[in-house]
Design an enzyme around this catalytic site. Structure first.
Site, PDB file in Angstrom:
ATOM      1  N   TYR A   1       9.942  -8.205  -9.005  1.00 17.98           N
ATOM      2  CA  TYR A   1       9.920  -7.884  -7.575  1.00 17.98           C
ATOM      3  C   TYR A   1      11.348  -7.776  -7.027  1.00 17.98           C
ATOM      4  CZ  TYR A   1       8.300  -8.220  -2.677  1.00 17.98           C
ATOM      5  OH  TYR A   1       8.025  -7.986  -1.348  1.00 17.98           O
TER       6      TYR A   1
ATOM      7  N   LYS B   1      12.935  -4.410  -5.503  1.00 20.48           N
ATOM      8  CA  LYS B   1      13.341  -4.347  -4.089  1.00 20.48           C
ATOM      9  C   LYS B   1      14.846  -4.090  -3.937  1.00 20.48           C
ATOM     10  CE  LYS B   1       9.321  -4.761  -2.092  1.00 20.48           C
ATOM     11  NZ  LYS B   1       8.750  -3.634  -1.314  1.00 20.48           N
TER      12      LYS B   1
HETATM   13  N1  LIG Z   1       4.585 -10.319   3.361  1.00 24.86           N
HETATM   14  C1  LIG Z   1       5.864 -10.607   3.264  1.00 24.86           C
HETATM   15  O1  LIG Z   1       6.283 -11.719   3.597  1.00 24.86           O
HETATM   16  C2  LIG Z   1       6.858  -9.578   2.813  1.00 24.86           C
HETATM   17  C3  LIG Z   1       8.209  -9.910   2.867  1.00 24.86           C
HETATM   18  C4  LIG Z   1       9.152  -8.953   2.513  1.00 24.86           C
HETATM   19  C5  LIG Z   1       8.764  -7.681   2.138  1.00 24.86           C
HETATM   20  N2  LIG Z   1       7.442  -7.382   2.079  1.00 24.86           N
HETATM   21  C6  LIG Z   1       7.114  -6.000   1.719  1.00 24.86           C
HETATM   22  O2  LIG Z   1       6.474  -5.408   2.844  1.00 24.86           O
HETATM   23  C7  LIG Z   1       5.516  -4.431   2.415  1.00 24.86           C
HETATM   24  C8  LIG Z   1       4.142  -4.757   2.951  1.00 24.86           C
HETATM   25  O3  LIG Z   1       3.805  -6.064   2.549  1.00 24.86           O
HETATM   26  P1  LIG Z   1       2.453  -6.774   3.045  1.00 24.86           P
HETATM   27  O4  LIG Z   1       2.714  -8.233   2.974  1.00 24.86           O
HETATM   28  O5  LIG Z   1       2.003  -6.158   4.328  1.00 24.86           O
HETATM   29  O6  LIG Z   1       1.497  -6.374   1.827  1.00 24.86           O
HETATM   30  P2  LIG Z   1      -0.121  -6.472   1.683  1.00 24.86           P
HETATM   31  O7  LIG Z   1      -0.377  -6.935   0.286  1.00 24.86           O
HETATM   32  O8  LIG Z   1      -0.685  -7.235   2.816  1.00 24.86           O
HETATM   33  O9  LIG Z   1      -0.519  -4.937   1.796  1.00 24.86           O
HETATM   34  C9  LIG Z   1      -0.074  -4.010   0.824  1.00 24.86           C
HETATM   35  C10 LIG Z   1      -0.905  -2.756   0.950  1.00 24.86           C
HETATM   36  O10 LIG Z   1      -0.443  -1.836  -0.036  1.00 24.86           O
HETATM   37  C11 LIG Z   1      -1.573  -1.264  -0.706  1.00 24.86           C
HETATM   38  N3  LIG Z   1      -1.172  -0.859  -2.041  1.00 24.86           N
HETATM   39  C12 LIG Z   1      -0.745  -1.641  -3.058  1.00 24.86           C
HETATM   40  N4  LIG Z   1      -0.487  -0.893  -4.143  1.00 24.86           N
HETATM   41  C13 LIG Z   1      -0.750   0.400  -3.805  1.00 24.86           C
HETATM   42  C14 LIG Z   1      -0.655   1.634  -4.517  1.00 24.86           C
HETATM   43  N5  LIG Z   1      -0.287   1.682  -5.793  1.00 24.86           N
HETATM   44  N6  LIG Z   1      -0.975   2.770  -3.862  1.00 24.86           N
HETATM   45  C15 LIG Z   1      -1.377   2.726  -2.575  1.00 24.86           C
HETATM   46  N7  LIG Z   1      -1.504   1.590  -1.858  1.00 24.86           N
HETATM   47  C16 LIG Z   1      -1.189   0.434  -2.479  1.00 24.86           C
HETATM   48  C17 LIG Z   1      -2.619  -2.375  -0.711  1.00 24.86           C
HETATM   49  O11 LIG Z   1      -3.940  -1.861  -0.895  1.00 24.86           O
HETATM   50  C18 LIG Z   1      -2.396  -2.990   0.672  1.00 24.86           C
HETATM   51  O12 LIG Z   1      -3.167  -2.341   1.665  1.00 24.86           O
HETATM   52  C19 LIG Z   1       5.604  -4.436   0.894  1.00 24.86           C
HETATM   53  O13 LIG Z   1       6.527  -3.440   0.488  1.00 24.86           O
HETATM   54  C20 LIG Z   1       6.155  -5.820   0.575  1.00 24.86           C
HETATM   55  O14 LIG Z   1       6.787  -5.853  -0.678  1.00 24.86           O
HETATM   56  C21 LIG Z   1       6.475  -8.302   2.393  1.00 24.86           C
END
Ligand SMILES: NC(=O)c1ccc[n+]([C@@H]2O[C@H](COP(=O)([O-])OP(=O)(O)OC[C@H]3O[C@@H](n4cnc5c(N)ncnc54)[C@H](O)[C@@H]3O)[C@@H](O)[C@H]2O)c1
Length: 256
Positions: free
Chosen positions: A159, A163
Site C-alpha cells: 500500500y 500510494k
Molecule cells: N479510509 C482512510 O482512512 C484512507 C486514508 C488515506 C487514503 N485513503 C484512500 O482513499 C480512497 C478511498 O478510501 P475509502 O476508505 O473511502 O475506501 P472504501 O474501501 O470505503 O471504498 C473503496 C471503493 O473502491 C471500490 N473499488 C475497490 N477496488 C476497485 C476496482 N478494482 N475497481 C473499481 N472499484 C473498486 C470499492 O468497491 C469501494 O466502493 C482510497 O484510494 C484509499 O486508499 C483512505
C-alpha cells in the site's frame, strides 16, 4: 469562477459506491456536476446514483474494475456517451492495505493491490487524459493517495509503495499536460472514518478512541465529506493555478 462551482462539468468518480468516493460523488452532484459513479460494486453504486437523483442531481452508474484496460476505456466512453464530455475525474478506488511485514509480505496480494491502487489509477488517468486532450479545453484530474504516500506504515509495504507511486505519477502527468490546461493533483487523506479504516482498526485490534490522537492533531478521524471538499476545490476553477501538487487533508499528521 461561477457558482455552483461545477455547473456544466462532467465528472467521473471511481470507487464511488462507498466511503470517500461516495461522499465525493454526492458533493460534486450538489455542486451541479453530472457525475458518473464508477465502481465494481454495482448494488451500492446504483444506490449512490439513486440518492443523488433523489436530491435533484444528475448521475449515472458504470460498473468498472479499474485494473482492466477495456473496462477503464469503457468507463470513459460511458461518461462521454451519457453526458457528452469529460471535465473532471477523481481516481479514488483502491484496495484495503496489506497486513504483513516486509520480510514476509504476501506476494499474491502485492500483485493484486498494485494492479488496482497503482496500475488501475494509472489506467484511469491515461484514458481520462486522452479524452480531455481530444476535447482540447482542459480538465482537472485528482488522484487519491494517502499519508502512506509520504510516510511509512508498518505492515503496509504494498500500500505504501503504491500510494508513493500515485504521488509520482501525478507529477509526471501534471508536467506533460500543463500546456493543455489539464491540471493533475493528489489529495492525500489522513485517517478518515470509512469502511476501509474500520477494517484496518479491526485488523490491528485498536479502538477509534485509542488510535485517533496518534494520527490527527485534531484528535479525531476525518469524515469522508472533509476529503470530498478538498477534491471539490481541485475540481473547480477556484484552483485554476494549482497543478502537480498534493493537498494533505490529514489533520496535520504529515506535519510532524
Ligand atoms: N479510509 C482512510 O482512512 C484512507 C486514508 C488515506 C487514503 N485513503 C484512500 O482513499 C480512497 C478511498 O478510501 P475509502 O476508505 O473511502 O475506501 P472504501 O474501501 O470505503 O471504498 C473503496 C471503493 O473502491 C471500490 N473499488 C475497490 N477496488 C476497485 C476496482 N478494482 N475497481 C473499481 N472499484 C473498486 C470499492 O468497491 C469501494 O466502493 C482510497 O484510494 C484509499 O486508499 C483512505
Amino acid at each position: 469562477m461561477t457558482f455552483p462551482v461545477l455547473e456544466g462539468k462532467v465528472a467521473i468518480v471511481t470507487g464511488a459506491a462507498m466511503g470517500m468516493g461516495e461522499a465525493t460523488a454526492k458533493l460534486f452532484a450538489a455542486a451541479k456536476a453530472k457525475v458518473v459513479v464508477a465502481d465494481f460494486n454495482e448494488e451500492k453504486g446504483q444506490a449512490v446514483v439513486e440518492a443523488i437523483r433523489a436530491e435533484g442531481g444528475e448521475s449515472a452508474f458504470v460498473k468498472v474494475d479499474i485494473s482492466k484496460t477495456e473496462e477503464v476505456q469503457a468507463m470513459v466512453k460511458f461518461a462521454v456517451d451519457t453526458y457528452g464530455q469529460l471535465d473532471v475525474a477523481v481516481n479514488n478506488a483502491a484496495l484495503t492495505p496489506d497486513d504483513k511485514p516486509a520480510a514476509e509480505f504476501d506476494e499474491a496480494y502485492w500483485h493484486r493491490l498494485m494492479s488496482v491502487d497503482l496500475t488501475g489509477t494509472a489506467l484511469c488517468m491515461k484514458y481520462e487524459l486522452q479524452q480531455m486532450l481530444k476535447q482540447g479545453k482542459g480538465g482537472s484530474i485528482i488522484n487519491i493517495s494517502s499519508v502512506s504516500g509520504f510516510r511509512p506504515q508498518p505492515n503496509n509495504i504494498a500500500y505504501v509503495a503504491a500510494k508513493h507511486g500515485v504521488v509520482g505519477m501525478t507529477k509526471v502527468a501534471a508536467m506533460e499536460n500543463g500546456p493543455h490546461n489539464i491540471r493533475v493533483n493528489t489529495v492525500a487523506p489522513g485517517a478518515i472514518d470509512t469502511p476501509m479504516l474500520r477494517g484496518a482498526l479491526d485488523q490491528f485490534g485498536f479502538t477509534a478512541e485509542e488510535y485517533a490522537p496518534q494520527l490527527s492533531l485534531l484528535n479525531r478521524f476525518g469524515q469522508p465529506n472533509e476529503i470530498a471538499q478538498a477534491s471539490l476545490w481541485l475540481a473547480s476553477d477556484a484552483s485554476s493555478y494549482v497543478t502537480g501538487t498534493t493537498i494533505h487533508a490529514d489533520a496535520g499528521y504529515t506535519s510532524r
